[in-house]
Write an enzyme that holds these catalytic residues in place. Structure first.
Site, short mmCIF file in Angstrom:
data_model
loop_
_atom_site.label_atom_id
_atom_site.label_comp_id
_atom_site.label_asym_id
_atom_site.label_seq_id
_atom_site.Cartn_x
_atom_site.Cartn_y
_atom_site.Cartn_z
N LYS A 106 -38.00 -13.42 105.46
CA LYS A 106 -38.83 -13.32 104.26
C LYS A 106 -38.00 -13.32 102.98
O LYS A 106 -38.52 -13.60 101.90
CB LYS A 106 -39.72 -12.07 104.32
CG LYS A 106 -40.59 -11.97 105.58
CD LYS A 106 -41.35 -13.25 105.85
CE LYS A 106 -42.27 -13.21 107.06
NZ LYS A 106 -41.64 -12.93 108.35
N TYR B 238 -41.46 -11.12 117.33
CA TYR B 238 -41.22 -12.49 116.87
C TYR B 238 -40.07 -13.19 117.59
O TYR B 238 -40.27 -14.09 118.39
CB TYR B 238 -40.91 -12.49 115.36
CG TYR B 238 -42.05 -12.11 114.47
CD1 TYR B 238 -42.97 -13.06 114.04
CD2 TYR B 238 -42.21 -10.80 114.02
CE1 TYR B 238 -44.00 -12.72 113.19
CE2 TYR B 238 -43.24 -10.46 113.16
CZ TYR B 238 -44.13 -11.43 112.75
OH TYR B 238 -45.15 -11.09 111.92
N TYR C 228 -50.48 -10.41 119.37
CA TYR C 228 -49.54 -10.02 118.32
C TYR C 228 -49.15 -8.54 118.49
O TYR C 228 -50.01 -7.70 118.72
CB TYR C 228 -50.19 -10.25 116.95
CG TYR C 228 -49.29 -9.90 115.79
CD1 TYR C 228 -48.17 -10.69 115.51
CD2 TYR C 228 -49.52 -8.78 115.00
CE1 TYR C 228 -47.33 -10.38 114.46
CE2 TYR C 228 -48.68 -8.46 113.94
CZ TYR C 228 -47.58 -9.26 113.68
OH TYR C 228 -46.75 -8.95 112.64
#
Ligand SMILES: *Cc1c(COP(=O)(O)O)cnc(C)c1O
Length: 349
Positions: free
Chosen positions: A56, A303, A277
């Site tokens: 990010k 992830y 998730y």
């Protein structure tokens, strides 16, 4: 276009320095030998100002550059309570002198008496934290909409009182954020050229899709033939690829580039995320252990572990050819190793 030409396009845009780029590109000798490919890793986990960076940060360099240009005081963003994006936004805001406000959906219930993982870091960065819980009779999507509505109310209130706010979507997946990975792909291309490697594949985990859209747009600008395989970490419907094609195109347009993407430029594989998730699976656990035991590098269960599980499966089943050159983009996330036990699953055994 050349790498220098792409850089020239990027340099016209406001950006703040949040890291120490380029992130390293290393060969993983032991895993290369055991898998039968030449495996390289691009260390996006080594970014940001603290030990806990990730993908990010590249997006935030442009997003917070834009926020500063607009004279923002507060930065709002969204995610799960263990969101890497929210934590990196808090970190980046502190470096940039901005005030982070986080709206976080409790997909996994946090223990507020004993904060863990990213939520603990959010607290230490002094972010303003709003935790939203799904109410009885409310779906996750409805709770999500309520979260956005609450944030909008607060933003309007702040604006009325003369405080400028900047709003960042989940994952930083806006055209401006996506631009960061056009730069990321250019950086990787330059490293591969310098090390005289022709990469056949690039594997990475995809969530909100800004990283993927940026990588794919970067590949288009540089006319690269690298296959980008995006391993999905959550359930997406058929609108995902069209939406990310549009996102990549908006980023290209924002940069003033002529090139455009089509849906065929994307390869999203949903085969590795189940049961859902932030819910661990066997492949992800095995992939994390392989990387840890053979290379001393930490992945995460949400992830990068699932992304690497996809890579390993492609190699084992011959979908990625033996002897080929494979790059894994390590997008960070290892703070999840210190999160709630539901997220860790069999890693605790
Ligand atoms: C956010 C995140 C991703 C996915 O990136 P998107 O741009 O949201 O698709 C992958 N890995 C980690 C560790 C992340 O935090």
């Amino acid at each position: 276009m050349t790498v220098d030409e792409v850089r020239a396009l990027l340099q016209q845009k406001d950006r703040i320095d949040l890291s120490f780029y380029p992130t390293p590109l290393q060969k993983l000798e032991r895993l290369s030998e055991s898998l039968g490919v030449n495996l390289y890793i691009k260390r996006e986990d080594f970014s940001g100002q603290s030990l806990f960076g990730g993908n990010k940060i590249r997006k935030l360099e442009y997003l917070l550059g834009d926020a500063k240009r607009q004279g923002a005081e507060y930065v709002f963003t969204y995610g799960a309570t263990q969101s890497n994006h929210a934590m990196q936004t808090a970190e980046a805001c502190r470096k940039a002198g901005l005030k982070p406000v986080l709206y976080l959906l409790a997909i996994v219930e946090p223990d507020e008496k004993e904060l863990r993982g990213n939520l603990l870091l959010d607290r230490i960065f002094g972010a303003e934290i709003h935790i939203i819980r799904q109410e009885d009779g409310e779906t996750e999507a409805e709770a999500n909409d309520r979260m956005f509505a609450l944030a909008r109310q607060q933003m309007e209130e702040l604006k009325r009182n003369g405080h400028a706010c900047y709003d960042i979507p989940k994952g930083g997946a806006s055209p401006i954020g996506t631009t960061g990975f056009i730069g990321g792909f250019a950086e990787l291309t330059q490293q591969l050229t310098q090390q005289e490697i022709h990469a056949d594949y690039l594997f990475h985990a995809t969530g909100t899709g800004g990283t993927m859209a940026g990588l794919v747009a970067g590949r288009r600008l540089l006319n690269s033939d690298m296959k980008i395989i995006s391993i999905d970490v959550t359930c997406h419907d058929e609108s995902y690829v069209p939406a990310k094609t549009a996102l990549g195109n908006e980023a290209l347009a924002w940069l003033g580039a002529q090139q455009r993407l089509t849906e065929e430029d994307f390869c999203v594989d949903p085969g590795y995320y189940l049961p859902g998730y932030e819910q661990p699976n066997e492949g992800g656990t095995e992939a994390i252990r392989m990387m840890a035991e053979q290379e001393g590098i930490l992945l995460d269960p949400v992830y990068s572990g699932k992304g690497f599980a996809g890579l390993v499966d492609y190699v084992r089943t011959g979908k990625a050819l033996q002897g080929s050159n494979v790059v894994f983009l390590h997008t960070g996330g290892a703070t999840a190793l210190f999160a709630e036990r539901e997220i860790l699953g069999d890693l605790l055994l």
